[in-house]
Design a protein around this motif. Structure first.
Motif, short mmCIF file in Angstrom:
data_model
loop_
_atom_site.label_atom_id
_atom_site.label_comp_id
_atom_site.label_asym_id
_atom_site.label_seq_id
_atom_site.Cartn_x
_atom_site.Cartn_y
_atom_site.Cartn_z
N CYS A 147 1.01 -1.40 0.18
CA CYS A 147 0.01 0.03 -0.18
C CYS A 147 0.21 1.28 0.22
O CYS A 147 1.39 1.54 1.18
N PHE A 148 1.19 1.18 -1.01
CA PHE A 148 2.33 3.04 -1.48
C PHE A 148 1.07 3.65 -0.92
O PHE A 148 0.71 4.60 -1.59
N MET A 149 2.24 4.64 -0.53
CA MET A 149 1.72 6.33 0.21
C MET A 149 -0.21 6.28 -0.32
O MET A 149 -1.09 7.50 -0.31
N ALA A 150 -1.32 5.79 0.46
CA ALA A 150 -2.06 5.26 0.13
C ALA A 150 -3.06 5.12 1.94
O ALA A 150 -4.44 5.58 1.91
N LEU A 151 -2.68 4.94 2.52
CA LEU A 151 -3.32 4.45 3.61
C LEU A 151 -3.77 5.43 4.80
O LEU A 151 -4.65 5.10 4.75
N GLN A 152 -3.21 6.59 4.58
CA GLN A 152 -3.33 7.96 5.35
C GLN A 152 -4.78 8.39 4.63
O GLN A 152 -5.16 8.82 5.06
N ASP A 153 -4.96 7.85 3.50
CA ASP A 153 -5.96 8.62 2.80
C ASP A 153 -7.33 7.57 3.00
O ASP A 153 -8.17 7.95 2.37
N ILE A 154 -6.99 6.50 3.64
CA ILE A 154 -8.20 5.54 3.34
C ILE A 154 -8.74 5.88 4.80
O ILE A 154 -8.13 5.34 6.27
N GLU A 155 -10.51 6.28 5.75
CA GLU A 155 -10.39 6.07 5.65
C GLU A 155 -10.33 5.28 7.60
O GLU A 155 -10.54 5.45 8.17
N ASN A 156 -11.15 4.55 7.01
CA ASN A 156 -10.39 3.34 7.18
C ASN A 156 -8.94 1.98 7.92
O ASN A 156 -9.70 0.84 7.38
N HIS A 157 -8.43 3.31 8.21
CA HIS A 157 -7.39 2.03 8.51
C HIS A 157 -7.48 0.63 9.57
O HIS A 157 -7.28 0.00 8.55
N LYS A 158 -8.53 0.45 10.17
CA LYS A 158 -8.66 -0.76 10.66
C LYS A 158 -8.94 -1.53 9.94
O LYS A 158 -9.04 -2.75 9.83
#
Ligand SMILES: C[S@@+](CC[C@H](N)C(=O)[O-])C[C@H]1O[C@@H](n2cnc3c(N)ncnc32)[C@H](O)[C@@H]1O
Length: 266
Positions: free
Chosen positions: A117-128
């Protein structure tokens, strides 16, 4: 702002994003984040890899070029459509799907060797939820490798005010380049959503996206709760070539811009 609006932001950003990435204007990627992340990934030949939040597929293509069998997913239809078009032009056997990272419905349990997951997890609302789904689709001993802007040094905007970032001295008379004196950090524990203004001059069109500032503990807890063991961590540094070409990158030799975390499904 709900998930659909965040998705619309990325749909709207697709055209300038594709140009940004494919024209190598994203030098933070080319000269820093990718070299560090690919070194951590190591030999991926014949590995089955899922690229979460793959966007228009630039890094999915790089992994396929290195011999991985890649599946790319993104919730933006426009991004995936651009990825498909590129796949038609230069076939690399990449399988793309429009899917929300928190609900990878069509992907079976325990089928991937690696999830990136390249520089995208911070953009994903539900990281859990995303991390739980990642765990589900990974094989036993599979690796989850993700990069995010370094949460300790992210610049935030609160009520129109910029919080954190470089403090500069006076401009050098000849070169008109201001000297970066020191870096400021504040409100680290203030976790919340941010509107990210993409307003660099090198973009063909400016756009805005939504990102979620979380602490390192938030990410570590979500990994632990899902069953992962954190195995490695890197703070990316720019390449020599990058520093020579893009003076801004030199600052990343003083303060890390991004962090890459590897977690294993035991
Ligand atoms: C900064 S871009 C990175 C794209 C790609 N990984 C790259 O390195 O070029 C973030 C991507 O995350 C995607 N994204 C955001 N939230 C998502 C979600 N819930 N599910 C799937 N993709 C998501 C966006 O559509 C966008 O393409």
């Amino acid at each position: 702002m709900g998930k659909n609006n965040i998705r619309k932001q990325w749909d709207n950003a697709t055209e300038p994003w594709v140009d940004f990435v494919r024209s190598h204007k994203d030098y933070f990627r080319d000269e820093m984040n990718n070299p560090t992340t690919f070194e951590l990934l190591g030999d991926i030949r014949k590995k089955r890899v899922l690229d979460l939040g793959c966007g228009e597929g630039y890094n999915s293509r790089l992994m396929a070029q290195q011999g991985a069998n890649v599946t790319g997913v993104d919730f933006s239809k426009k991004m995936i459509s651009c990825a498909h078009q590129q796949e038609k032009k230069e076939k690399r056997g990449i399988d793309y799907h429009v899917l929300d990272a928190t609900n990878l419905l069509t992907l079976k349990d325990s089928i991937f060797d690696i999830v990136t997951c390249f520089m995208a997890l911070q953009d994903i609302e539900n990281h859990k939820g995303t991390i739980r789904e990642t765990y589900r689709v990974l094989k036993k001993h599979g690796r989850f490798v993700f990069s995010i802007p370094h949460p300790c040094f992210e610049v935030r905007i609160r009520g129109g005010k910029i919080i954190g970032g470089w403090r500069y001295g006076k401009a050098n008379r000849n070169k008109q380049i201001r000297t970066a004196l020191y870096y400021t950090v504040d409100r680290y524990f203030d976790t919340r959503r941010d509107i990210v203004p993409w307003n660099m001059k090198r973009l063909i069109k400016q756009f805005k996206t939504t990102a979620f500032h979380r602490t390192l503990t938030d990410y570590a807890d979500a990994l632990y709760d899902a069953g992962f063991m954190i195995s490695r961590l890197k703070e990316s540094k720019p390449t020599k070539r990058g520093c020579a070409r893009y003076p801004k990158l030199k600052l990343c030799l003083r303060i890390p811009h991004s962090i890459i975390i590897e977690a294993v499904k035991p």
